[in-house]
Design a protein around this motif. Structure first.
Motif, PDB file in Angstrom:
ATOM      1  N   ARG A  45     -12.450  10.811   3.775  1.00  0.00           N
ATOM      2  CA  ARG A  45     -13.069   9.521   3.551  1.00  0.00           C
ATOM      3  C   ARG A  45     -14.582   9.691   3.381  1.00  0.00           C
ATOM      4  N   GLU A 104      -7.661  -2.176   4.235  1.00  0.00           N
ATOM      5  CA  GLU A 104      -8.994  -2.773   4.335  1.00  0.00           C
ATOM      6  C   GLU A 104      -9.381  -3.465   3.035  1.00  0.00           C
ATOM      7  N   GLU A 105      -8.955  -2.875   1.940  1.00  0.00           N
ATOM      8  CA  GLU A 105      -9.239  -3.519   0.648  1.00  0.00           C
ATOM      9  C   GLU A 105      -8.497  -4.844   0.531  1.00  0.00           C
ATOM     10  N   LYS A 106      -7.257  -4.842   0.961  1.00  0.00           N
ATOM     11  CA  LYS A 106      -6.435  -6.035   0.786  1.00  0.00           C
ATOM     12  C   LYS A 106      -6.726  -7.114   1.839  1.00  0.00           C
ATOM     13  N   GLN A 132      -7.368   2.569   4.062  1.00  0.00           N
ATOM     14  CA  GLN A 132      -8.348   2.087   3.085  1.00  0.00           C
ATOM     15  C   GLN A 132      -7.755   0.956   2.254  1.00  0.00           C
ATOM     16  N   CYS A 133      -6.512   1.138   1.891  1.00  0.00           N
ATOM     17  CA  CYS A 133      -5.835   0.117   1.089  1.00  0.00           C
ATOM     18  C   CYS A 133      -5.732  -1.198   1.867  1.00  0.00           C
ATOM     19  N   ALA A 181     -12.262  -5.417   5.607  1.00  0.00           N
ATOM     20  CA  ALA A 181     -12.744  -4.324   6.457  1.00  0.00           C
ATOM     21  C   ALA A 181     -13.340  -4.880   7.732  1.00  0.00           C
ATOM     22  N   CYS A 210       0.835  -1.205   0.000  1.00  0.00           N
ATOM     23  CA  CYS A 210       0.000   0.000   0.000  1.00  0.00           C
ATOM     24  C   CYS A 210       0.868   1.252   0.000  1.00  0.00           C
TER      25      CYS A 210
END
Lengths: 183, 796
Positions: free
Chosen positions: B11, A175-177, A172-173, A180, A123
């Motif tokens: 966000r 959580e994507e990988k 966020q990255c 979440a 990330c």
């Protein structure tokens, strides 16, 4: 009675209990977990060791590394709570439960936590060059915000905003990988 | 190029909720969670980018399993947790796992019993394994649970075959059987955590939990931090006091009290503030050419790295050294040094002793630097101690003190009389042209002046008192005063705000029922004096005293510089910034900025005194090496070393420890102090004390000795005064030159020294003490500068 126990043939293998091996396999994962739930480094050191003292005093079955890792993390978590009860809250967050959920989700079946750091590295590469430089200066070079601001030719508030945005993107990255967590 | 779509965006918004309250609550929770996750990410980045490479044992790059294993073995001998606490943690972990397991786990008695025996046997095998690995069976006793040391019970045999004196195994218990069962279930579902835990935990475990929660475990080791920080301490007494003090619209005030939460020190916010303090001081030290390696940056350094010892922490927090028993308790703890120190900080900063010590310091500020032991003063200090204990924000304490002046039943109310009558002489002479309040006799003038002075002290505008004599209403303040007399100490206040306007604001407190103050002009006309807010606007007659105070605090809400400086001085021995610039010339702007920043943090973060003290303790200045310097050592320093020393002293690089707070400071003491500062012999340009006989240098003057001073004890503050004189900044020198050029007589000069450094007139005994020295025989501007520094350095 002692003989009866050790001669059972239902999978019990005393030889599989090697404390040093247990520590070698799981210490880093427990330490990282403690850090992730808000313990300062030195307290993470202390509590990780206390975790192994606790489980070696009250042993359990080693069925698979993932189960062991999960159990050790819970022991470490409760020792951290006990520490807070006994010695106060300096340096410790009240959000440990949430952080526990995040770490457990992100680390998954990886007992060492390398998976999380690997994902973080990936990330990190997706950040802008300026954001990367800002974070590297802060964490690698331990530069002050003022120094970073001078180097990037922005204000100190700009540095703060840049780093906050970068961390939001990293989260966020991750959580994507890694998945979440419901808040 | 970034791969993120929202490089500069925040966000995504949370779903809109119908209820505003829910939305607000969610936003607050989100912000808290974001900050928490940020801290988690910081830690991960720190490890990944190498910050902690040389750090803890667990750091990935420093991780050595053998070393850790040895550490665990050592820790088993003297753990910070009791066996019972370890067992509880393990039981809870097992229960957690059990709760997360599927309901169809095996639960037959037979299986439970089998698992139990496995558990016991595993324990034995581990104990043996460890004992062998460390080369001695003697350690078994350290590893096995205490249960195993109980006598053998019926049907059991010793695991190691030893007779009754050896380690034993006890009868299996139901709880252990359940624990074993839990382990099986855990193994089956380790990665299949249920989102909502079930409630089928062990009954025994629940009982044990409540025992812990009730404090049944190891009560002696439960530090006072738990009492203070982990439990809401908004005491009933305090609530009653607040309720009693509140005016009818007091709901507002009550709502402004700290929320019922837990004070956490060492949070991300705290670290950020400490980082700023460190950053400012690094800037200062760099400008002095001090080596980078001598600094610890970022507010992240551990206490150990900061060079803080138990003794120093005790001195900074409690103004005493650590006791033998405290040091022994530390020695017995086997935690890492950092953890020990953190526990010490937590314990001391939340102790009653801390509240007591710092309430005295706080009271000192509100009482103008005087020590008072009347019953009312004691009650006031106790009230302040309660505010500290309850973590009432400092801004709120300030407000309550000011409002308390109008409430006869408030502990702060005694300040009205105290400031009206606290010195041998307070007011200007009755016939002075400056005193022209219509209808006011000497007593009334004295009272109103005192109250105005109190208000200016609390609101950090002490220099405003100068406008009483210099620049009355309608006339501008002298240029040399203009930069310090503005309300708010830098808020850019109006020139129309002067001492008289403050007196008009306080007139109702000085004389209940009176709301107006009049001045007789030079042309004999009478004119009403307007009370004003810091921005110069008139205070409307319809406003209550509370509304007026709120207006003042609102406009000057970030100006807690007076209080902040006083507390900083109490902590480090030297203030950050003095109102008249008697704090030297080094990095004045940087220090001013820091005062402004910290004042703002106090307001915005609703920080209490403990939080402020914690910031100071964790900052770099607190860790700088101290130098215990005697006067004799100081006198024989060569010029270069002296220069270095003075520069370090100037920026808190070192602290002079030549200090005895227990000294009785009476008039004789002050005479000795003043005489030592102004010896009778002719002075040289530098370090004039070198010319003094050794008995005078070491113990004060012969006169002081004759008057009963302890020769072995150098008057407190003398060294500070001497250093202050040597490193006086340009501004202080300008003040000395201005006073020197004036036609003020000796008595008036002493008065001015007190007004400019203590923000009050000198008392009769102080004038006597200074007049008895040979200070007037020195070169005038040099003597006045030394007088200023001497007065600034001593408190009676």
């Amino acid at each position: 009675m002692h003989e009866d126990l050790t001669n059972r043939s239902d999978g019990f293998e005393p030889g599989s209990w090697d404390p040093e091996k247990l520590i070698a396999e799981h210490y880093l994962g427990v330490w990282r977990y403690l850090k992730a739930i808000g313990c300062p480094i030195h307290l993470a050191d202390d509590l990780a060791q206390e975790t192994f003292v606790a489980v070696l005093r009250k042993p359990f079955e080693l069925l698979n590394p993932q189960a062991t890792s999960s159990y050790l993390r819970r022991v470490a978590f409760h020792l951290m709570l006990e520490y807070k009860r006994k010695f106060g809250t300096i340096g410790l967050t009240d959000q440990a439960e949430i952080l526990d959920r995040y770490w457990t989700r992100w680390a998954g079946s990886d007992v060492s936590g390398d998976r999380v750091l690997d994902a973080l590295g990936e990330c990190f590469q997706r950040l802008t060059a300026r954001a990367q430089k800002s974070l590297k200066m802060r964490f690698e070079e331990r530069a002050s915000r003022e120094q970073i601001a001078a180097d990037l030719q922005i204000s100190q508030n700009g540095v703060k905003n840049l780093q906050q945005r970068a961390k939001a993107q990293l989260r966020q990255c991750l959580e994507e990988k890694l998945g979440a967590v419901d808040r | 190029m970034s791969n993120f779509e929202f490089e500069n965006s925040k966000r995504p918004e949370e779903p809109v909720l119908d209820a505003t309250v829910d939305k607000t609550l969610d936003a607050t929770l989100d912000a808290t969670l974001d900050a928490t996750l940020d801290a988690m990410l910081d830690g991960m980045l720190g490890e990944w980018l190498g910050e902690e490479a040389g750090g803890g044992q667990g750091s990935s790059k420093a991780f050595d399993p053998s070393e850790i294993y040895r550490s665990v073995l050592k820790r088993s001998e003297a753990s910070v947790f009791s066996d019972q606490e370890h067992a509880q943690a393990a039981s809870r972990a097992q229960r957690d796992c059990l709760q997360e397991s599927s309901p169809d786990r095996l639960s037959t008695d037979r299986l439970s019993t089998d698992r139990l025996w496995r558990s016991v046997a595993i324990g034995a095998s581990i104990a043996v394994s460890i004992a062998v690995s460390i080369g001695g069976l003697s350690l078994i006793g350290r590893w096995v649970p205490r249960d195993l040391n109980k006598p053998v019970e019926v049907g059991q045999t010793s695991l190691d075959g030893a007779p009754s004196s050896g380690p034993r195994v006890s009868e299996p218990r139901v709880a252990e059987a359940r624990v074993a069962e839990a382990q099986v279930a855990e193994a089956r579902v380790a990665e299949a955590r249920a989102p909502e835990p079930t409630s089928n935990g062990s009954q025994e475990g629940v009982v044990a939990d409540s025992q812990i929660a009730d404090g049944a475990l190891d009560p002696e080791r439960r530090g006072p931090m738990q009492d203070k920080l982990a439990v809401q301490r908004q005491s009933e007494k305090n609530q009653e006091q607040v309720a009693a003090q509140d005016p009818p619209q007091g709901a507002e005030m009550a709502s402004a009290l700290p929320s019922a939460g837990v004070l956490s020190l060492g949070t991300l916010e705290d670290r950020e503030i400490v980082s700023v303090i460190d950053s400012q001081f690094q800037q200062i030290w760099k400008s002095l050419g001090m080596p980078q390696s001598d600094m610890v940056s970022g507010g992240q350094a551990s206490l150990k790295k900061r060079g803080l010892t138990a003794d120093r922490i005790a001195r900074l927090l409690l103004h005493r050294v650590a006791t033998d028993s405290e040091l022994e308790a530390i020695r017995l703890d086997k935690l890492s040094e950092d953890t020990q120190l953190e526990r010490l900080v937590a314990s001391w900063i939340s102790s009653d002793e801390f509240d007591r010590v710092w309430s005295t310091r706080l009271a000192n500020f509100y009482m103008g630097g005087r020590i008072e032991s009347s019953q009312q003063a004691v009650v006031f200090r106790e009230w302040l101690a309660a505010q500290i204990r309850d973590d009432v924000p400092l801004g709120q304490v300030q407000r309550q003190v000011l409002l308390g002046l109008s409430q006869a039943d408030h502990p702060a109310y005694f300040l009205v009389d105290y400031w009206s009558d606290r010195g041998d002489r307070w007011s200007l002479p009755p016939n002075s042209p400056q005193v022209a309040w219509v209808g006011y006799g000497d007593t009334e003038v004295k009272r109103l002046e005192g109250l105005s002075q109190l208000f200016l002290t609390v609101t950090s505008n002490p220099a405003m008192v100068c406008t009483q004599c210099h620049g009355a209403e309608g006339a501008s303040a002298p240029s040399w005063l203009a930069d310090r007399a503005a309300p708010g100490g830098g808020l850019g206040g109006s020139k129309s705000v002067d001492f008289d306007s403050i007196s008009a604001l306080m007139v109702g407190i000085a004389q209940p029922g009176v709301s107006e103050l009049f001045r007789r002009q030079q042309d004999d006309q009478v004119r009403k004096i307007a009370a004003r807010f810091p921005d110069g606007k008139r205070v409307g007659s319809e406003l209550s005293f509370e509304q007026t105070i709120d207006g003042w605090l609102e406009q000057g809400s970030h100006s807690h510089s007076g209080l902040l400086n006083a507390l900083w001085r109490d902590f480090f021995g030297v203030g950050l910034e003095s109102a008249f610039g008697f704090d030297g010339a080094v990095a004045l702007e940087a220090r001013r900025d820091l005062v402004g920043y910290l004042g703002k943090q106090i307001v915005e973060r609703r920080a209490g005194l403990r939080q402020l003290v914690y910031w100071m303790l964790m900052s770099d200045p607190a860790r700088q090496s101290e130098e215990s310097l005697s006067y004799a050592q100081y006198m024989v320093m060569d010029a270069q070393r002296l220069e270095d020393y003075l520069q370090r002293q100037e920026v808190f690089k070192s602290l002079v420890l030549d200090d005895s707070r227990s000294a009785v400071r009476d008039e004789a003491w002050l005479v000795g102090y003043a005489s030592a500062l102004f010896p009778e012999q002719a002075e040289g340009p530098e370090r004039s004390f070198l010319a003094q006989p050794s008995n005078q240098v070491q113990g004060g003057s012969k006169r002081a000795s004759a008057e009963g001073l302890d020769l072995g004890q150098w008057p407190r503050g003398l060294l500070h005064a001497e250093i202050g004189y040597r490193v006086a900044g340009d501004r202080a020198r300008r003040w000395a030159d201005l006073l020197s050029a004036s036609e003020l007589n000796d008595s008036a000069l002493i008065d001015h020294a007190y007004l400019m450094t203590k923000h009050r007139f000198a008392t009769a005994r102080e004038i006597r003490a200074w007049s008895s020295t040979s200070w007037t025989k020195s070169q005038r501007s040099s003597a006045i500068l030394r007088l200023l520094m001497g007065v600034a350095s001593v408190e009676l």
